[in-house]
Design an enzyme around this catalytic site. Structure first.
Site, PDB file in Angstrom:
ATOM      1  N   LYS A 166       0.833  -1.202   0.000  1.00 52.39           N
ATOM      2  CA  LYS A 166       0.000   0.000   0.000  1.00 52.39           C
ATOM      3  C   LYS A 166       0.872   1.258   0.000  1.00 52.39           C
ATOM      4  CE  LYS A 166      -3.476   2.377   2.752  1.00 52.39           C
ATOM      5  NZ  LYS A 166      -4.456   2.337   3.823  1.00 52.39           N
ATOM      6  N   GLU A 200      10.560  -4.747   4.405  1.00 50.19           N
ATOM      7  CA  GLU A 200      10.618  -6.175   4.083  1.00 50.19           C
ATOM      8  C   GLU A 200      10.284  -6.385   2.606  1.00 50.19           C
ATOM      9  OE1 GLU A 200       8.901  -4.759   6.505  1.00 50.19           O
ATOM     10  OE2 GLU A 200       8.933  -5.926   8.360  1.00 50.19           O
ATOM     11  N   GLY A 222      -4.971  -1.673   4.939  1.00 50.41           N
ATOM     12  CA  GLY A 222      -4.148  -2.787   4.455  1.00 50.41           C
ATOM     13  C   GLY A 222      -4.799  -4.137   4.721  1.00 50.41           C
ATOM     14  N   ARG A 223      -5.295  -4.334   5.946  1.00 48.49           N
ATOM     15  CA  ARG A 223      -5.859  -5.650   6.311  1.00 48.49           C
ATOM     16  C   ARG A 223      -7.267  -5.851   5.750  1.00 48.49           C
ATOM     17  NH1 ARG A 223      -4.694  -2.288  10.351  1.00 48.49           N
ATOM     18  NH2 ARG A 223      -6.361  -1.441  11.647  1.00 48.49           N
ATOM     19  N   GLU A 230      -4.781  -6.323  14.782  1.00 48.33           N
ATOM     20  CA  GLU A 230      -4.277  -5.013  14.343  1.00 48.33           C
ATOM     21  C   GLU A 230      -5.405  -3.979  14.414  1.00 48.33           C
ATOM     22  OE1 GLU A 230      -0.673  -4.492  11.458  1.00 48.33           O
ATOM     23  OE2 GLU A 230      -2.472  -4.173  10.254  1.00 48.33           O
ATOM     24  N   HIS A 251      -4.840 -32.741  17.936  1.00 48.31           N
ATOM     25  CA  HIS A 251      -3.673 -33.532  18.325  1.00 48.31           C
ATOM     26  C   HIS A 251      -2.561 -32.632  18.845  1.00 48.31           C
ATOM     27  CE1 HIS A 251      -5.497 -37.096  16.495  1.00 48.31           C
ATOM     28  NE2 HIS A 251      -5.997 -36.220  15.645  1.00 48.31           N
ATOM     29  N   LYS A 293       9.310  -0.479  14.240  1.00 51.80           N
ATOM     30  CA  LYS A 293       9.861  -0.212  12.893  1.00 51.80           C
ATOM     31  C   LYS A 293      10.965   0.842  12.984  1.00 51.80           C
ATOM     32  CE  LYS A 293       5.756  -0.937   9.985  1.00 51.80           C
ATOM     33  NZ  LYS A 293       4.783  -0.264   9.124  1.00 51.80           N
TER      34      LYS A 293
END
Ligand code: F6P
Length: 547
Positions: free
Chosen positions: A204, A210, A265-266, A351, A382, A510
Site C-alpha cells: 500500500k 521487508e 491494508g488488512r 491489528e 492432536h 519499525k
C-alpha cells in the site's frame, strides 16, 4: 459513548454474576429448543451460538448495549464514507470495493465507484492476459509462475484466499513471499524459471522495508538470469497507492494497479491487492468472491440486530471478554484449505482492535481486542485442544466447517465433520466424575485405580464455542465468511469506542529497527537499553567467531 457508562453494561455485569454457576448442560436441559433458538443463518452460513454461556436475558442486555452505543449510526457512517478512521482522517470503504450494480459512494464529494471499477477492469484484463498466455515475458515465454511479494495485509488476504480456493485454481501457480529472511524468497524461487515468472510487488505504502528488500533481490535474480534491465518491464507489476515510489523503484506506472488510502491494508484483498487471486482462479470467480462479501454487507446493513450474524458474533465476543473474562479466542477451521484463516483473522482482529485508548484519547477501563490464534481444528485436536478441554483457562472457540468442496470425498469428509461436531460437544458438556467412574467400572478397571485416575479424566465442560457451517467452500461463501469477520471486528470496535482502522502500535518497533540495522552495519548510535545492548554484543561476538 463509553460502554461502561450505559445501563446495559451494568446489567450485563450483574447478570454475568447470576450465571456464574450455571452449566451449559443445564441450559440445554431446561430448553429443548435451545439450539434452534440460539442459531441464525445468512448468506449460506449457519451460526450455531447455543454453546455460549448465555440465556435470553444475556442477549437482551447485549442488544441493548449495541443500541446504547449507537451501533446503527456507526454502521451507516462506515458505509457512507465518513472519516471514521479519525487519527488518519480517512474513510473506511472496503465495502465500496465490492458494491454491486448501481452504486455511488462519496469520499470528499467524489464518487469512488467509477475509480474502483476502472482499476478492476484493468486487473481483469491483465489477469486474463496472464492466464491465457497472452502476457509474455521478456524472452517471449508465457507466465507459468507468479510470485506475490508483500507483507501483512498485502500478503495474508490474497494468500489465505488463494489457499482456501485452491480447488478452483486453474491459472499459473501463485506463490507468496513475505518474510525478509531471504530464505523465504530463495526457497520460493528454487525451481522457477525467470523467463516465465512474474512478480507482483504489493505494498500500500511502497515503503515497507521487508517488501522492498525482497523486491530488490527478486529483481536482481531476474535481471542476472535474463541479462537485461529491460526485462523488469515484462516481469514486474506493482499494486500500491504510491505511484511515485513505484516508479522510483523502476516499475513502469503502466504496470501499476492503484488503490486508495481509504482501503485499510488488512481490508485490501478486495482491491487490486486481490490480483494474485484473479490470476489463480480467474476474474469471474474473483467477482463471485466480491459478490459473496457484498451479500454479507447487505445483511449486516439491513438485518435486524437479533438476526444479524456479525452483530451476534461480536456481542458474544464482548460478553466473553468483558463479562466472563475469556480474553483469548481460538479460530479452528476444519477444511484444510482454510489453514491460513487463523493467521489472516489474527491480523484483521488484533491489528484492528488491539487498542487501549478510546477515539477521544481516553484510556479504556475495560478489555478490548482478544488474542486470536489457531490452526486447522483437526490438527489442533492432536496439539492444542488438550488445553482447551482441561486447561486452567477458558478459551472460546469458533469452529468453522464448510460441508463440501470440489474434490472432497468420504470417508475423509465424514471424519472431518464428525470430529468438528465432537469437539464442540465435548467442550460444552464435558464428562462428570460419575460418568467417568461408570465407564471405567463397565470396563472392569479396579476400584483403587479408578479413584486415582478420576481427577485426570474428568472434563468440566461448560466451555463456550460457536459453530459456523458453510454449505460449501466456494468463492461466494468465502467472501461472505471474510466479510462476516470484518464486520464482527467493526462492531466490537464501535462498542468499545476505539478506532479499529489505524495501527500506530506497529510504528515504534519499525523506527527502532532502522537504528539497530545501522548499528549492525557498524555505525555509532545512541545506546539502547541494557538488554538490547547485551544482545547486540552477543550478536557481534557470534559474528566474529563465524568469520
Ligand atoms: O506494519 C503493519 C502494516 O502497516 C500493515 O497494516 C500492513 O498491512 C502491512 O504493514 C504492509 O504494509 P504495506 O502494504 O504498505 O507494505
Amino acid at each position: 459513548m463509553n460502554p461502561t457508562l450505559t445501563n446495559a453494561w451494568s446489567r450485563l455485569a450483574e447478570h454475568a454474576n447470576s450465571l456464574t454457576h450455571t452449566h451449559l448442560r443445564h441450559l440445554f436441559a431446561i430448553d429443548s429448543k435451545r439450539a434452534q433458538h440460539f442459531c441464525a443463518e445468512a448468506c449460506g452460513i449457519l451460526l450455531d451460538y447455543s454453546k455460549n454461556r448465555i440465556n435470553d436475558d444475556s442477549l437482551r442486555h447485549l442488544f441493548d448495549l449495541a443500541d446504547a452505543c449507537d451501533l446503527r449510526t456507526h454502521i451507516l457512517a462506515m458505509f457512507e464514507g465518513e472519516a471514521i478512521n479519525t487519527t488518519e482522517n480517512r474513510a473506511v470503504l472496503h465495502t465500496a470495493l465490492r458494491a454491486q450494480g448501481e452504486a455511488h459512494v462519496q469520499v470528499g464529494g467524489h464518487d469512488v465507484i467509477p475509480d474502483i471499477r476502472a482499476v478492476r477492469a484493468r486487473t481483469h484484463t491483465f489477469a486474463k492476459a496472464v492466464r491465457e498466455g497472452r502476457w509474455l515475458g521478456h524472452t517471449g515465454q508465457v507466465i507459468r509462475d507468479v510470485v506475490n511479494i508483500g507483507i501483512g495485509g498485502s500478503d495474508l488476504g490474497p494468500l489465505m484466499v488463494c489457499e482456501a480456493l485452491r480447488p478452483y485454481a486453474d491459472g499459473p501457480r501463485v506463490h507468496f513471499v513475505s518474510n525478509v529472511d531471504n530464505l523465504h524468497l530463495l526457497q520460493t524461487l528454487k525451481g522457477l524459471d525467470p523467463a516465465s515468472t512474474l512478480f507482483i510487488v504489493a505494498s500500500k505504502t511502497f515503503t515497507t522495508v521487508e517488501t522492498l528488500t525482497n523486491a530488490r533481490s527478486a529483481r536482481h535474480w531476474l535481471v542476472e538470469a535474463l541479462g537485461s534491465e529491460a526485462a523488469v518491464a515484462k516481469h514486474f507489476v506493482a499494486i500500491s497507492t504510491n505511484r511515485e515510489k513505484v516508479t522510483e523503484f523502476g516499475i513502469d506506472a503502466d504496470n501499476m494497479f492503484g488503490f486508495w488510502d481509504w482501503v485499510g491494508g488488512r481490508y485490501s484483498l478486495w482491491s487490486a491487492i486481490g490480483l494474485p487471486i484473479e490470476i489463480a482462479i480467474g476474474p469471474e470467480r474473483f467477482d463471485e468472491l466480491l459478490a459473496g462479501a457484498a451479500a454479507m454487507d447487505l445483511h449486516f446493513r439491513t438485518a435486524p440486530l437479533k438476526e444479524n450474524l456479525p452483530v451476534i458474533l461480536a456481542l458474544l465476543g464482548i460478553w466473553n471478554i468483558n463479562f466472563l473474562g475469556f480474553t483469548s479466542q481460538v479460530i479452528a477451521p476444519y477444511n484444510q484449505t482454510l489453514y491460513r484463516l487463523p493467521a489472516y483473522l489474527q491480523q484483521l482482529d488484533m491489528e484492528s482492535n488491539g487498542k487501549h485508548v478510546r477515539v477521544e484519547g481516553e484510556t479504556v477501563s475495560y478489555g478490548t481486542g482478544p488474542v486470536i490464534w489457531g490452526e486447522p481444528g483437526i490438527n489442533g485436536q492432536h496439539a492444542y485442544f488438550q488445553l482447551l478441554h482441561q486447561g486452567s483457562r477458558i478459551i472460546p472457540v469458533d469452529f468453522i466447517l464448510a460441508l463440501s468442496q470440489p474434490g472432497q470425498t468420504d470417508p475423509h469428509r465424514r471424519t472431518l465433520i464428525a470430529s468438528c461436531l465432537a469437539q464442540s460437544s465435548a467442550l460444552m458438556s464435558g464428562r462428570t466424575a460419575a460418568e467417568v467412574r461408570a465407564e471405567m467400572q463397565a470396563r472392569g478397571v479396579a476400584a483403587a485405580q479408578i479413584e486415582t485416575l478420576l481427577p485426570h479424566r474428568v472434563f468440566d465442560g461448560n466451555r463456550p464455542s460457536n459453530t459456523l457451517l458453510l454449505k460449501d467452500l466456494s468463492p461466494r461463501s468465502l467472501g461472505a465468511l471474510i466479510a462476516l469477520y470484518e464486520h464482527k471486528v467493526f462492531v466490537q470496535g464501535s462498542i468499545w469506542g476505539i478506532n479499529s482502522f489505524d495501527q500506530w502500535g506497529v510504528e515504534l518497533g519499525k523506527q527502532l529497527a532502522v537504528g539497530l540495522e545501522k548499528r549492525l552495519e557498524g555505525a555509532e548510535t545512541p545506546a539502547y537499553d541494557g538488554s538490547t545492548e547485551m544482545l547486540l554484543a552477543y550478536v557481534a561476538r557470534q559474528k566474529t567467531k563465524t568469520r
